[in-house]
Design an enzyme around this catalytic site. Structure first.
Site, PDB file in Angstrom:
ATOM      1  CG  PHE A 192      -0.264  -0.092   2.554  1.00 34.43           C
ATOM      2  CD1 PHE A 192       0.277   1.032   3.158  1.00 34.43           C
ATOM      3  CD2 PHE A 192      -0.145  -1.320   3.204  1.00 34.43           C
ATOM      4  CE1 PHE A 192       0.910   0.942   4.401  1.00 34.43           C
ATOM      5  CE2 PHE A 192       0.479  -1.408   4.446  1.00 34.43           C
ATOM      6  CZ  PHE A 192       1.020  -0.278   5.038  1.00 34.43           C
ATOM      7  NE  ARG A 224       0.145   4.788  17.517  1.00 34.27           N
ATOM      8  CZ  ARG A 224       0.292   4.338  16.273  1.00 34.27           C
ATOM      9  NH1 ARG A 224       0.518   5.199  15.275  1.00 34.27           N
ATOM     10  NH2 ARG A 224       0.223   3.063  16.001  1.00 34.27           N
ATOM     11  CB  THR A 279      -3.925   1.089  11.786  1.00 36.26           C
ATOM     12  OG1 THR A 279      -2.807   1.272  12.665  1.00 36.26           O
ATOM     13  CG2 THR A 279      -3.517   1.459  10.368  1.00 36.26           C
ATOM     14  NE  ARG A 330      -6.067   6.804  12.497  1.00 39.68           N
ATOM     15  CZ  ARG A 330      -4.856   6.278  12.653  1.00 39.68           C
ATOM     16  NH1 ARG A 330      -4.690   5.188  13.396  1.00 39.68           N
ATOM     17  NH2 ARG A 330      -3.802   6.844  12.076  1.00 39.68           N
ATOM     18  CG  ASN A 390      -5.847   6.157   8.923  1.00 41.23           C
ATOM     19  OD1 ASN A 390      -5.264   7.087   8.364  1.00 41.23           O
ATOM     20  ND2 ASN A 390      -5.211   5.114   9.421  1.00 41.23           N
ATOM     21  CG  HIS A 407       1.152  10.488  11.605  1.00 40.91           C
ATOM     22  ND1 HIS A 407       1.661   9.223  11.540  1.00 40.91           N
ATOM     23  CD2 HIS A 407       2.068  11.226  12.282  1.00 40.91           C
ATOM     24  CE1 HIS A 407       2.845   9.193  12.151  1.00 40.91           C
ATOM     25  NE2 HIS A 407       3.119  10.406  12.595  1.00 40.91           N
TER      26      HIS A 407
HETATM   27  P1  GTP Z   1      -0.055   6.625  11.064  1.00 35.49           P
HETATM   28  O1  GTP Z   1      -0.409   7.329  12.334  1.00 35.49           O
HETATM   29  O2  GTP Z   1      -0.532   7.316   9.829  1.00 35.49           O
HETATM   30  O3  GTP Z   1       1.424   6.274  11.026  1.00 35.49           O
HETATM   31  O4  GTP Z   1      -0.904   5.253  11.124  1.00 35.49           O
HETATM   32  P2  GTP Z   1      -0.622   3.970  12.029  1.00 35.49           P
HETATM   33  O5  GTP Z   1       0.609   4.152  12.842  1.00 35.49           O
HETATM   34  O6  GTP Z   1      -1.900   3.675  12.728  1.00 35.49           O
HETATM   35  O7  GTP Z   1      -0.385   2.836  10.932  1.00 35.49           O
HETATM   36  P3  GTP Z   1       0.966   2.516  10.120  1.00 35.49           P
HETATM   37  O8  GTP Z   1       2.076   3.408  10.549  1.00 35.49           O
HETATM   38  O9  GTP Z   1       1.157   1.051  10.170  1.00 35.49           O
HETATM   39  O10 GTP Z   1       0.522   2.899   8.633  1.00 35.49           O
HETATM   40  C1  GTP Z   1       0.561   4.231   8.190  1.00 35.49           C
HETATM   41  C2  GTP Z   1      -0.665   4.536   7.366  1.00 35.49           C
HETATM   42  O11 GTP Z   1      -0.632   3.736   6.179  1.00 35.49           O
HETATM   43  C3  GTP Z   1      -1.990   4.132   8.013  1.00 35.49           C
HETATM   44  O12 GTP Z   1      -2.486   5.111   8.878  1.00 35.49           O
HETATM   45  C4  GTP Z   1      -2.882   3.992   6.809  1.00 35.49           C
HETATM   46  O13 GTP Z   1      -3.323   5.253   6.312  1.00 35.49           O
HETATM   47  C5  GTP Z   1      -1.928   3.374   5.802  1.00 35.49           C
HETATM   48  N1  GTP Z   1      -2.036   1.922   5.849  1.00 35.49           N
HETATM   49  C6  GTP Z   1      -1.514   1.074   6.759  1.00 35.49           C
HETATM   50  N2  GTP Z   1      -1.853  -0.203   6.490  1.00 35.49           N
HETATM   51  C7  GTP Z   1      -2.615  -0.141   5.363  1.00 35.49           C
HETATM   52  C8  GTP Z   1      -3.260  -1.123   4.569  1.00 35.49           C
HETATM   53  O14 GTP Z   1      -3.234  -2.315   4.840  1.00 35.49           O
HETATM   54  N3  GTP Z   1      -3.955  -0.652   3.482  1.00 35.49           N
HETATM   55  C9  GTP Z   1      -4.026   0.672   3.165  1.00 35.49           C
HETATM   56  N4  GTP Z   1      -4.713   1.054   2.091  1.00 35.49           N
HETATM   57  N5  GTP Z   1      -3.415   1.617   3.889  1.00 35.49           N
HETATM   58  C10 GTP Z   1      -2.735   1.216   4.962  1.00 35.49           C
HETATM   59 MG    MG Z   2       2.426   4.784  12.034  1.00 34.92          MG
END
Ligand code: GTP
Ligand code: MG
Length: 148
Positions: free
Chosen positions: A57, A85, A91, A102, A112, A115
């Protein structure tokens, strides 16, 4: 005190949720120490999300994050990273508790809204990346009513 990097993503800006998200951090008792609206470049976002490079992704994530302006913020206060968080939710918004950002405002992982840094170490890295000139140091008159 601990600091965290919170960023309202392009969908949060387009959906007019900026005020509500800022209000939640203010009302919780965190102190705003940096704030800007920015159009991030794909190069800059690839640095921000460097840990996710290689995920299927990743290209879509970078395009989404560069698709419009983001609101970049640094909030300071007790346990700011972990509490930030928790205020965001999980997420995948479908699993986020009601009452979280969220859980209240969105439906899909790829849209979502917001960040939040996932560790103190990453928070400091992200603050340097987005605010290379540093943040604002100030004393809130409410500090004695927020902390014992
Ligand atoms: P951030 O606060 O944005 O860093 O989110 P997070 O810490 O909850 O999740 P992570 O760092 O693992 O991923 C960063 C961002 O990538 C997520 O918030 C989503 O917007 C996107 N993302 C993560 N996993 C997926 C997935 O499986 N599919 C899609 N389409 N987007 C994803
Ligand atoms: Mg993250």
């Amino acid at each position: 005190t601990e600091r965290t990097y919170i960023m309202i993503k392009p969908d949060g800006v387009q959906r007019n949720l900026v005020g509500k998200i800022i209000q939640r951090f203010e009302e919780r008792g965190f102190k705003l120490v940096a704030l800007k609206l920015a159009q991030a470049s794909e190069e800059h976002l690839e640095k921000h999300y460097a840990d996710l490079k290689g995920k299927s992704f990743f290209p879509g994530l970078i395009k989404y994050m560069a698709s419009g302006p983001v609101v970049c913020m640094v909030w300071s206060g007790l346990d700011a990273v972990k509490t930030g968080r928790a205020m965001l939710g999980t997420t995948n918004p479908l699993q986020s508790a009601a009452g979280s950002i969220r859980g209240d405002f969105c439906l899909q992982t790829g849209r979502n809204i917001c960040h939040g840094s996932d560790s103190v170490e990453n928070a400091e890295k992200e603050i340097k990346l987005w605010f290379p000139d540093g943040v604002v140091q100030w004393t809130s008159a409410l500090e004695g009513w927020t902390y014992e």
